[in-house]
Write an enzyme that holds these catalytic residues in place. Structure first.
Site, PDB file in Angstrom:
ATOM      1  N   GLY A 243     -12.988  -6.487   9.645  1.00 38.60           N
ATOM      2  CA  GLY A 243     -12.586  -5.891  10.915  1.00 38.60           C
ATOM      3  C   GLY A 243     -11.276  -5.134  10.809  1.00 38.60           C
ATOM      4  O   GLY A 243     -10.689  -4.976   9.733  1.00 38.60           O
TER       5      GLY A 243
ATOM      6  N   SER B 155      -6.916   2.846   0.097  1.00 38.64           N
ATOM      7  CA  SER B 155      -7.101   2.365   1.467  1.00 38.64           C
ATOM      8  C   SER B 155      -7.037   0.836   1.487  1.00 38.64           C
ATOM      9  O   SER B 155      -7.076   0.169   0.445  1.00 38.64           O
ATOM     10  CB  SER B 155      -8.448   2.834   2.018  1.00 38.64           C
TER      11      SER B 155
ATOM     12  N   ARG C 237       0.836  -1.213   0.000  1.00 42.69           N
ATOM     13  CA  ARG C 237       0.000   0.000   0.000  1.00 42.69           C
ATOM     14  C   ARG C 237       0.865   1.255   0.000  1.00 42.69           C
ATOM     15  O   ARG C 237       0.555   2.237  -0.695  1.00 42.69           O
ATOM     16  CB  ARG C 237      -0.929  -0.009   1.215  1.00 42.69           C
TER      17      ARG C 237
ATOM     18  N   SER D 144     -18.889  -4.653   4.030  1.00 39.92           N
ATOM     19  CA  SER D 144     -19.081  -3.700   5.122  1.00 39.92           C
ATOM     20  C   SER D 144     -17.829  -3.708   5.983  1.00 39.92           C
ATOM     21  O   SER D 144     -17.430  -4.750   6.507  1.00 39.92           O
ATOM     22  CB  SER D 144     -20.315  -4.078   5.951  1.00 39.92           C
ATOM     23  N   ASN D 145     -17.201  -2.546   6.135  1.00 38.22           N
ATOM     24  CA  ASN D 145     -15.926  -2.449   6.848  1.00 38.22           C
ATOM     25  C   ASN D 145     -16.094  -1.542   8.051  1.00 38.22           C
ATOM     26  O   ASN D 145     -16.392  -0.352   7.909  1.00 38.22           O
ATOM     27  CB  ASN D 145     -14.849  -1.904   5.901  1.00 38.22           C
TER      28      ASN D 145
ATOM     29  N   ASP E 114     -23.243 -22.930  -0.091  1.00 41.33           N
ATOM     30  CA  ASP E 114     -22.986 -23.928   0.944  1.00 41.33           C
ATOM     31  C   ASP E 114     -21.705 -23.580   1.689  1.00 41.33           C
ATOM     32  O   ASP E 114     -20.902 -22.747   1.245  1.00 41.33           O
ATOM     33  CB  ASP E 114     -22.874 -25.323   0.320  1.00 41.33           C
TER      34      ASP E 114
ATOM     35  N   HIS F 144     -27.790 -19.573   2.768  1.00 36.34           N
ATOM     36  CA  HIS F 144     -27.588 -21.011   2.596  1.00 36.34           C
ATOM     37  C   HIS F 144     -28.428 -21.585   1.454  1.00 36.34           C
ATOM     38  O   HIS F 144     -28.202 -22.715   1.020  1.00 36.34           O
ATOM     39  CB  HIS F 144     -27.918 -21.745   3.904  1.00 36.34           C
TER      40      HIS F 144
END
Length: 588
Positions: A534, A418, A406, A509-510, A565, A561
């Site tokens: 995370g 980022s 980075r 989603s961060n 799977d 599901h």
């Protein structure tokens, strides 16, 4: 009772829609919220959701065909129900449908009604006002009603943020009349008629249902009150105006108070007297049902004031436990008083239950009105969590090489890259190798996308928006970084357009930037997976007996599901891990 499904107005400039794809076929069971079809409008391809439950009895428009706004496209009802009379009886009711397109609303096996046929249909209606109430039917009034357009696939009502024109102003086609807050963004409402703004029916800050009357534009001095009264009698007025209209006219002449688009108008849902059909089933608008569910209100206790006793939004919002059923009982008892009745125990003999004291909140508090965005977030995520069977897979990823790369990339990149941009690129490339993850559940089939559009969750004051990076697998890290930054700015300024948030095939989603180590996310429909990212934390691993510091990031994949799977999701995460732990693979 069979219900007509008409082409809704999905944008302020939409006059007709093209059926891009049917997701249901004749004979399929349909539930409220199911996607019936994909509709191509003048601005985007959007999902057409069902608001009624039953069996899909009839499809009148084939894939690839166009139909004008308010034209009949399908019928939903009970298995084996005779719906032909409903189609015939509605031939003259599509008041907004342009005449040249009328044949597209006729049944596939029957030619469009001739002028003589339409006249015969109209004479069978209970009152000529049922047709003439619409603006297009009164040629003597040179004015047009402006209704609240459906500006997104999930929009049920809109709030007028600001009027850019006032009564008496001259309006040209393309002028911005007002700013409208939808469930996802604040958008401009453009005029598509020219003339003078004769009437403004909704104040700034007020909310009205989709297709409700908000203004009238026409020739100066035109008798627009005829249009307003006609729209009110047809049930298309804002809920605030229609709440106190009563049911006397509806009971004497039911069709008079039912608009031509009653089957798709969110203020109506069909039915009979006092909100119940012949089988005792509660009849209420989808919006009323949603509000009642959120507030925990039993609709059987709510007295409907809509046409034929239907329960509408205003009824639910005005409902108070233990009081709303009384007006209905009183009105039913009054006409019976002058007539002799068989001897029976008087109603007064049964004492009314004593009202239960309500708990008084202790201390200070503040009630914050729910925004359109928050309402839709609550509805869609509830549907996702309780409809899609979720399971979760968590993996640790060594980010040492990504952190080193980075720094090198940002030394030459035109836009600052980022770690989230690295995740987007890695996920896009992994999805190309695992098309089963890049898929959607459509009920009777699974759609595997051959393109990769990544939805990126962006936090705003009122909730979350998910703008889309299209064809992310084909874009460089700096291009992805630039697009995400631009759309995040638009999201916070409420300037996103439908094309910016539609069409995702996978979401990310961060919450790492907030110090969250790991979490699980709810799938963003119609995607089959969402990746929760995370923070990068320092940890220690052992190489033999030697401890070594490393930078670890935890990711959790939420899977539907029905589509994905466990082994499929695990294989996808392994590929994602490979790209992020050796990020040079993404650049070659």
């Amino acid at each position: 009772m069979a219900e007509l499904i008409r082409m809704p107005k999905m944008s302020d400039t939409m006059t007709e829609g093209v059926i891009a794809e049917w997701h249901k076929k004749v004979g399929d069971t349909v539930k409220s919220g199911d996607v019936l079809a994909e509709v191509e409008t003048d601005k985007a391809t959007m999902d057409l959701e069902a608001y009624d439950e039953g069996t899909l009895l009839y499809i009148g428009i084939e894939k690839g065909q166009s139909v004008p706004v308010d034209g009949i496209i399908a019928v939903i009802g009970q298995q084996g129900e005779d719906f032909q009379s409903l189609l015939n009886g509605s031939s003259g009711g599509s008041v907004e449908a342009p005449a040249p397109k009328a044949e597209s609303t006729a049944p596939a096996d029957k030619p469009a009604p001739t002028a003589a046929d339409t006249t015969q249909v109209n004479t069978n209606m209970a009152d000529e006002k049922a047709v003439s109430a619409a603006p297009a039917a009164d040629a003597n009034v040179n004015a047009s009603v402006i209704r609240m357009p459906k500006m997104s696939d999930t929009m049920t009502e809109g709030t007028i943020v600001a009027w850019h024109k006032k009564e008496g102003d001259t309006v040209k086609s393309g002028d911005v009349l007002a700013e409208v807050e939808t469930d996802k963004a604040t958008m401009d409402l453009e005029a598509y008629e020219e003339g003078t703004l004769l009437y403004v029916g909704v104040k700034e800050g007020e909310s009205v249902a989709v297709d409700a009357v908000i203004a009238v534009v026409g020739e100066k001095g035109a008798n627009f009150k005829v249009l307003i009264s006609g729209a009110e009698s047809s049930g298309a007025a804002p809920a605030a105006e229609s709440a106190g209209s009563g049911n006397a006219t509806a009971e004497q002449n039911p069709q008079t108070n039912v608009p031509a688009n009653a089957d798709t108008d969110l203020s109506y849902a069909g039915g009979t007297e006092n909100g119940h059909d012949a089988n005792g089933r509660v009849k209420a608008s989808p919006l009323a049902k949603a509000i009642a569910e959120q507030k925990g209100i039993d609709l059987k206790q709510v007295h409907g004031t809509g046409p034929e006793g239907r329960i509408v939004k205003a009824d639910v919002e005005a409902f108070k436990p233990g009081t709303s059923a009384q007006p209905a009982a009183a009105s039913a008892a009054q006409p019976a008083a002058p007539q002799a009745q068989p001897a029976q125990a008087p109603a007064a003999a049964t004492p009314a239950p004593a009202p239960q004291p309500q708990a008084t909140p202790q201390g200070e508090y503040e009630d914050v009105p729910v925004s359109q965005m928050r309402k839709t977030i609550a509805r869609r995520l509830s549907e996702s969590l309780f409809t899609a069977p979720h399971f979760y897979l968590t993996m640790e990823i060594n980010m040492d090489k990504a952190m080193a790369l980075r720094g090198q990339v940002n030394a030459v990149a035109p836009a600052k890259v980022s770690f989230n941009d690295f995740v987007i690129k890695a996920a896009a490339l992994a999805l190309k190798q695992h098309p089963n993850v890049n898929s959607s559940w459509l009920g009777d089939k699974i759609r595997k996308y051959k393109y990769v559009n990544i939805g990126v969750a962006v936090a705003v004051d009122e909730g979350l928006l998910v703008p889309v990076v299209r064809n992310a697998d084909q874009k460089t890290l700096s291009t992805i970084a630039g697009e995400v930054k631009e759309m995040a700015g638009k999201a916070k300024d409420k300037k996103l357009q439908p094309k910016d948030w539609e069409g995702s095939t996978f979401s990310i989603s961060n919450l790492g930037m907030f110090g969250i180590d790991e979490f699980t996310a709810i799938i963003n429909p119609p995607d089959s997976c969402i990746l929760a990212v995370g923070a990068i934390k320092q940890s220690v691993v052992f190489e033999g007996e030697t401890p070594k510091p490393v930078n670890i990031m935890k990711v959790t994949l939420s899977c539907d599901h029905r589509v994905v799977d466990g082994a499929t999701g695990a294989a996808f995460l392994q590929t994602l891990k490979g790209f992020l732990e050796d990020p040079m693979k993404m650049l070659v």
